[in-house]
Enzyme design. Structure first.
Site, PDB file in Angstrom:
ATOM      1  N   ALA A  22       0.803  -1.227   0.000  1.00  0.00           N
ATOM      2  CA  ALA A  22       0.000   0.000   0.000  1.00  0.00           C
ATOM      3  C   ALA A  22       0.838   1.282   0.000  1.00  0.00           C
ATOM      4  O   ALA A  22       0.502   2.258  -0.671  1.00  0.00           O
ATOM      5  CB  ALA A  22      -0.938  -0.021   1.202  1.00  0.00           C
ATOM      6  N   CYS A 133       1.989 -11.704   4.786  1.00  0.00           N
ATOM      7  CA  CYS A 133       2.192 -10.966   3.548  1.00  0.00           C
ATOM      8  C   CYS A 133       3.529 -10.218   3.575  1.00  0.00           C
ATOM      9  O   CYS A 133       4.490 -10.685   4.198  1.00  0.00           O
ATOM     10  CB  CYS A 133       1.032 -10.014   3.272  1.00  0.00           C
ATOM     11  SG  CYS A 133       0.988  -9.465   1.550  1.00  0.00           S
ATOM     12  N   ASP A 202      -3.734  -2.039   4.524  1.00  0.00           N
ATOM     13  CA  ASP A 202      -4.008  -1.351   3.249  1.00  0.00           C
ATOM     14  C   ASP A 202      -4.943  -0.181   3.515  1.00  0.00           C
ATOM     15  O   ASP A 202      -4.861   0.848   2.857  1.00  0.00           O
ATOM     16  CB  ASP A 202      -4.608  -2.322   2.237  1.00  0.00           C
ATOM     17  CG  ASP A 202      -3.553  -3.329   1.780  1.00  0.00           C
ATOM     18  OD1 ASP A 202      -3.331  -4.316   2.502  1.00  0.00           O
ATOM     19  OD2 ASP A 202      -2.917  -3.078   0.745  1.00  0.00           O
TER      20      ASP A 202
HETATM   21  P1  RI2 Z   1       3.057  -1.704   3.258  1.00  0.00           P
HETATM   22  C1  RI2 Z   1      -0.082  -5.146   0.797  1.00  0.00           C
HETATM   23  O1  RI2 Z   1      -1.062  -5.264  -0.214  1.00  0.00           O
HETATM   24  C2  RI2 Z   1      -0.277  -6.144   1.910  1.00  0.00           C
HETATM   25  O2  RI2 Z   1      -1.644  -6.375   2.230  1.00  0.00           O
HETATM   26  C3  RI2 Z   1       0.451  -5.429   3.016  1.00  0.00           C
HETATM   27  O3  RI2 Z   1       0.145  -5.934   4.304  1.00  0.00           O
HETATM   28  C4  RI2 Z   1      -0.063  -4.014   2.813  1.00  0.00           C
HETATM   29  O4  RI2 Z   1      -0.103  -3.845   1.389  1.00  0.00           O
HETATM   30  C5  RI2 Z   1       0.741  -2.910   3.428  1.00  0.00           C
HETATM   31  O5  RI2 Z   1       2.048  -2.904   2.906  1.00  0.00           O
HETATM   32  P2  RI2 Z   1      -0.675  -5.795  -1.715  1.00  0.00           P
HETATM   33  O6  RI2 Z   1      -0.333  -4.561  -2.516  1.00  0.00           O
HETATM   34  O7  RI2 Z   1       2.439  -0.439   2.756  1.00  0.00           O
HETATM   35  O8  RI2 Z   1       0.415  -6.798  -1.594  1.00  0.00           O
HETATM   36  O9  RI2 Z   1       3.222  -1.680   4.761  1.00  0.00           O
HETATM   37  O10 RI2 Z   1      -1.964  -6.419  -2.210  1.00  0.00           O
HETATM   38  O11 RI2 Z   1       4.320  -2.064   2.522  1.00  0.00           O
END
Ligand code: RI2
Length: 328
Positions: A22, A133, A202
């Site tokens: 995110a 994740c 997110d």
């Molecule tokens: P940071 C990601 O979404 C994951 O759900 C992760 O926990 C969240 O964004 C936040 O990530 P995706 O883009 O902003 O992989 O902390 O669907 O890096």
């Protein structure tokens, strides 16, 4: 309308998840607005404003769930509109808009650093941490704790279907942290060995519920049952202004081809359905604390942060929803 190639590529990379996480998505969107502004080919301010709003719409429609994306766009566009009111000349508005994009990116990077410093104080020497994740905010906390001399061990889920857990284990291993990869379905079995869960977000809604990678809410339930503390590490621009006025967060459903092959689908398409939701919602009652760049808060205090720091965004969102031009 003309769209610079680089901007098209960023939008496509967000959609296909080549750019993901995110926070990264938000920074990429701000950067795309800056690139668009630098490549504007028109002559008038009116054309510029129309063009920038058009680009923002393209970026906004790439992925629906992480509010960091529309929040980054609003941050820049809001400042563009203020600049237009202060001095309605193309050069001035353009300069202020590009500056706002840079400011957002700087703020975002600094926020992750601060979250690491603030969150690491909550980690004890010898802690076993479980993460899900791949979240830069959650990893910042774990890595900072390790750097400050605490001995930590980490369980990282695979995170199907796209296996972002593999990025997590690589990052932690590179930092010399003891990390064990586990299948998502092993979380409850191993929870008794865990001291703290730390995940990213997110979107955080006004009532403190957390939208994060699918599977997070099951992990929260398992942690709740085992009396294990559940922390969410997130920048405050993942707090959703729209939810203050009752808007629901749309959960992204991705392609079945992330789960099964095209052959499998063709073979069974009359008999089966495949669903692939990318996120789920963890209610505030399962969240012990949210670690933000502004400090550690209980989930119920999300609304206070939203009102104090993002009042402009709530107003901006409400007015757009009512179809009222911000300049009126
Ligand atoms: P940071 C990601 O979404 C994951 O759900 C992760 O926990 C969240 O964004 C936040 O990530 P995706 O883009 O902003 O992989 O902390 O669907 O890096």
């Amino acid at each position: 309308m003309f769209i610079p190639e680089q901007v098209k590529r960023i939008a496509e990379d967000i959609k296909s998840m080549r750019i993901r996480g995110a926070g990264r998505i938000a920074r990429a969107a701000a950067k795309a607005l800056k690139i668009a502004s630098e490549n504007f080919k028109g002559k008038s301010l009116e054309e510029y404003i129309q063009y920038m709003n058009h680009i923002a719409n393209i970026l906004r429609n790439t992925r629906p769930t992480a509010v960091s994306l529309p929040n980054a766009l609003s941050y820049v566009l809001y400042r563009m509109n203020i600049a237009k009111q202060t001095n309605p000349t193309l050069d001035y508005v353009r300069e202020k808009t590009e500056k706002a994009a840079d400011e957002f990116i700087q703020y975002s990077l600094q926020a992750i650093k601060l979250i690491g410093e603030i969150g690491a104080r909550r980690i004890s020497n010898g802690d076993v941490i479980l993460t899900h994740c791949n979240s830069s905010a959650a990893l910042s906390v774990i890595i900072e704790a390790a750097k400050s001399g605490k001995d930590v061990k980490v369980y990282a889920t695979e995170t199907r279907p796209k296996f972002q857990g593999h990025i997590t284990i690589e990052t932690l291993a590179r930092e010399g942290i003891d990390v064990t990869l586990i299948p998502d379905i092993a979380v409850r079995f191993l929870m008794k060995k865990v001291d703290k869960v730390i995940v990213g977000a997110d979107t955080v809604t006004a009532d403190g519920s957390v939208i994060n990678k699918v599977g997070t809410s099951q992990i929260a339930l398992a942690a709740y049952e085992a009396r294990v503390r559940f922390f969410v590490a997130t920048e405050t621009y993942k707090f959703s202004p729209a939810t203050v006025i009752g808007e629901e967060v749309l959960i992204e459903e991705r392609s079945p081809l992330e789960i099964v092959t095209a052959d499998f689908l063709t073979q069974y398409y009359l008999k089966i359905k495949v669903r692939n939701p990318a996120f789920d919602i963890t209610p505030a009652k399962y969240v012990d604390a949210i670690i933000t760049e502004k400090g550690i808060i209980p989930p119920q205090a999300t609304i206070l942060i939203l009102k104090e720091y993002y009042g402009w965004a709530i107003k901006d969102y409400a007015m757009r929803k009512l179809g009222i031009d911000l300049e009126e």
